[in-house]
Write an enzyme that holds these catalytic residues in place. Structure first.
Site, mmCIF file in Angstrom:
data_model
loop_
_atom_site.group_PDB
_atom_site.id
_atom_site.type_symbol
_atom_site.label_atom_id
_atom_site.label_comp_id
_atom_site.label_asym_id
_atom_site.label_seq_id
_atom_site.Cartn_x
_atom_site.Cartn_y
_atom_site.Cartn_z
ATOM 1 N N LYS A 45 0.843 -1.199 0.000
ATOM 2 C CA LYS A 45 0.000 0.000 0.000
ATOM 3 C C LYS A 45 0.879 1.251 0.000
ATOM 4 O O LYS A 45 2.016 1.199 0.456
ATOM 5 C CB LYS A 45 -0.857 0.023 1.283
ATOM 6 C CG LYS A 45 -1.983 -0.986 1.328
ATOM 7 C CD LYS A 45 -2.755 -0.856 2.634
ATOM 8 C CE LYS A 45 -3.888 -1.871 2.724
ATOM 9 N NZ LYS A 45 -4.955 -1.664 1.732
ATOM 10 N N ARG A 92 -10.323 -11.621 2.279
ATOM 11 C CA ARG A 92 -11.153 -12.709 1.748
ATOM 12 C C ARG A 92 -10.411 -14.039 1.778
ATOM 13 O O ARG A 92 -11.026 -15.095 1.877
ATOM 14 C CB ARG A 92 -11.606 -12.348 0.326
ATOM 15 C CG ARG A 92 -10.469 -12.122 -0.642
ATOM 16 C CD ARG A 92 -10.891 -11.358 -1.875
ATOM 17 N NE ARG A 92 -10.922 -9.913 -1.656
ATOM 18 C CZ ARG A 92 -11.290 -9.025 -2.567
ATOM 19 N NH1 ARG A 92 -11.692 -9.416 -3.769
ATOM 20 N NH2 ARG A 92 -11.283 -7.740 -2.284
HETATM 21 N N1 BES Z 1 -8.047 -3.815 4.693
HETATM 22 C C1 BES Z 1 -8.195 -3.414 3.345
HETATM 23 C C2 BES Z 1 -9.479 -2.655 3.087
HETATM 24 C C3 BES Z 1 -9.493 -1.218 3.508
HETATM 25 C C4 BES Z 1 -8.751 -0.271 2.858
HETATM 26 C C5 BES Z 1 -10.324 -0.808 4.524
HETATM 27 C C6 BES Z 1 -8.813 1.048 3.222
HETATM 28 C C7 BES Z 1 -10.406 0.528 4.891
HETATM 29 C C8 BES Z 1 -9.641 1.458 4.240
HETATM 30 C C9 BES Z 1 -8.219 -4.644 2.433
HETATM 31 O O1 BES Z 1 -7.423 -5.695 2.829
HETATM 32 C C10 BES Z 1 -7.702 -4.200 1.100
HETATM 33 O O2 BES Z 1 -6.569 -3.821 1.035
HETATM 34 N N2 BES Z 1 -8.550 -4.261 0.085
HETATM 35 C C11 BES Z 1 -8.163 -3.831 -1.216
HETATM 36 C C12 BES Z 1 -8.780 -4.787 -2.184
HETATM 37 C C13 BES Z 1 -8.283 -4.583 -3.605
HETATM 38 C C14 BES Z 1 -6.830 -4.943 -3.710
HETATM 39 C C15 BES Z 1 -9.125 -5.427 -4.519
HETATM 40 C C16 BES Z 1 -8.673 -2.414 -1.411
HETATM 41 O O3 BES Z 1 -9.776 -2.104 -0.970
HETATM 42 O O4 BES Z 1 -7.942 -1.608 -1.974
HETATM 43 MN MN MN Z 2 -5.436 -5.501 2.128
#
Ligand code: BES
Ligand code: MN
Ligand code: ZN
Length: 498
Positions: free
Chosen positions: A279, A353
């Protein structure tokens, strides 16, 4: 916190503070009429003179009101009498709670619940009051050096009611509220703790502590060897990059004999860096909140155990952290989940997931009546619903209605998103049964669709709490949601609401 219900008149209460409400345009309000009678119109005159506002949520503390035994009277503005509903009531209670938090008041009696509030009951009015005051007294002070801020002085809350039968309801509402506030505080503490303290093992120890505290709860914490034996290779792929051992936390509460249990599954990523699909740095610290699903289901377990509800509940928490390293899972890796289905991991940041699918497969051994997973699953959910609604996804519309309805009563709301075949197509993989990500559109839904591939035949719902579990900015911190929604869901199923 002690609580009680009372039918005594406002001016006769001997508490250190009584809370009364003032409607617009001389329409008086709960508790105020009585005090005006006893004080020769003292407060009424102040309202008419413009010294006390009746704007919704405004507050005015008065000392030594003539004819009133209580030391202080807190007057809360209630706005228009014709618009006085549950939302207005909660606004008033929250305003009162904030004022009381900053005083040294030890005991308070609220008369707000003696007003007519459309669409609710003395049970909920007492519960909202206790929940608002309890939640406003929460403070996080685990990791700051120096003197701890003094503990709140408030020790006793009373609810004025209009009748004996209302009194019994209010007492029950207060009792439930206390358990919910405690469950929320536990969830908030776990969420707020830093990821170097709140590790998978720490979550496991917290669950074990709960089992020691409540005799009706048992906890097992499985380590990686056992997780491997269960063939949870999807779960294990997420923990591959970290040195912290993953844990599978299993909690059981039995309050209803051989009945099929409610099963709650909580995402327990104690830190989500994204892994190799790393990230960006800004706000990455907030990914310590990626275990708020786990924290909420552990919080709900504490509510159920404390109230000794006649229901069976199992909690499953897959807990690990998602870090990059030389041993981390790569984009392109294919893993075999516990269900036997294979997954092409195209993005290691879609890790929630991957741990949930194995935990949900595991849930089948409990033969659940209903299984709900709770997860800070997607940024897309925050884009779709913002911070006020938890996303609810299920293929069972009756279950969706049951959850959303519980959220309305608990003032912890959900909103349904569709789980439809059109979206599922985005998960097609050329090399495995499916990919772990869809395209850039409808991300909250494709995440739900992915999980649905593992819950066939189960009565299952998915809650995406990415927008509701914590706040960013100056008020950064865990909210304790959706403990109220889930507690309400279970209280209803246990027929524990009068
Ligand atoms: N924990 C995150 C989701 C999240 C991101 C919650 C920002 C709250 C704020 C999750 O594991 C994630 O990173 N999801 C990705 C999925 C994507 C790669 C399909 C996302 O939401 O960017
Ligand atoms: Mn994630
Ligand atoms: Zn995550």
């Amino acid at each position: 916190m002690e609580s009680f219900a009372t039918t005594s008149a406002a001016h006769r209460r001997t508490s250190s503070c009584i809370i009364v409400g003032a409607f617009d345009a001389g329409k008086s309000g709960p508790g105020i009429d009585d005090i005006n009678g006893a004080s020769g119109g003292y407060i009424g005159n102040m309202i008419r003179g413009g010294d006390i506002s009746t704007q919704p949520g405004s507050v005015q503390m008065l000392n030594d009101v003539p004819g009133v035994r209580a030391k202080r009277v807190l007057v809360v503005g209630l706005g228009k009498i014709s618009k006085f509903d549950v939302a207005a009531f909660r606004l008033a209670v929250t305003a009162a709670a904030k004022t009381i938090r900053s005083t040294k008041i030890k005991d308070v009696v609220s008369y707000l619940g003696t007003a007519d509030v459309n669409g609710t009951s003395p049970y909920y009015l007492a519960r909202y009051t206790m929940e608002s005051i309890g939640a406003s007294l929460y403070s996080y002070n685990e990791t700051k050096s120096g003197r701890r801020p003094r503990a709140p002085t408030l020790k006793k809350i009373g609810f004025a009611v209009n009748s004996r039968s209302a009194s019994a309801q209010a007492v029950r509402g207060a009792e439930h509220a206390k358990a919910i506030v405690d469950g929320m505080s536990l969830a908030r503490d776990l969420g707020n703790l830093p990821p170097n303290i709140c590790t998978p093992a720490y979550l496991g120890r917290t669950a074990q502590k709960l089992a020691r505290k409540y005799k009706n709860v048992s906890t097992r914490v499985l380590g990686e060897a056992e997780i491997k034996r269960l063939r949870m290779h999807s779960f294990l792929s997420v923990t591959a990059g970290t040195t912290l051992p993953a844990k599978l936390i299993l909690m059981q509460y039995k309050g209803a004999g051989q009945n099929k249990p409610v099963v709650l599954v909580g995402k327990g990523i104690t830190f989500d860096s994204g892994g190799i699909s790393i990230k960006p740095s800004p706000a990455m610290d907030e990914m310590k909140f990626d275990m708020c699903g786990a924290a909420s289901v552990i919080g709900v377990m504490s509510v159920v155990a404390k109230l000794k509800l006649p229901i069976n509940l199992n909690v499953i928490v897959p807990a690990c952290e998602n870090l990059p390293s030389g041993t981390a899972t790569r984009p392109g890796d294919i893993v075999t989940s516990m269900s036997g289905k294979t997954i092409e991991i195209l993005n290691t940041d879609a890790e929630g997931r991957l741990i949930l699918c194995d935990a949900l497969t595991y849930s089948r051994r409990y033969k659940p009546d209903v299984v709900i997973d709770v997860a800070t699953l997607t940024g897309a959910c925050v884009v779709a619903l913002g911070h006020h609604r938890t996303a609810v996804m299920t293929k069972n519309d009756e279950l969706a209605a049951e959850i959303i309805d519980a959220g309305i009563s608990a003032d912890d709301r959900g909103w349904q998103l569709p789980l439809a075949e059109e979206y599922e197509r985005q998960l097609k993989s050329n090399f495995a049964d499916f990919a772990n990500v869809g395209g850039p559109h409808g991300g909250a839904i494709t995440a739900g669709c992915f999980i649905s591939k593992f819950t066939e035949g189960l009565n299952w719902a998915h809650l995406d709490i990415a927008g509701t579990a914590w706040k960013s900015g100056a008020a950064k911190g865990s909210t304790g949601r959706p403990v109220p929604l889930l507690s309400e869901f279970i209280l209803r199923r246990a027929r524990a609401i009068p």
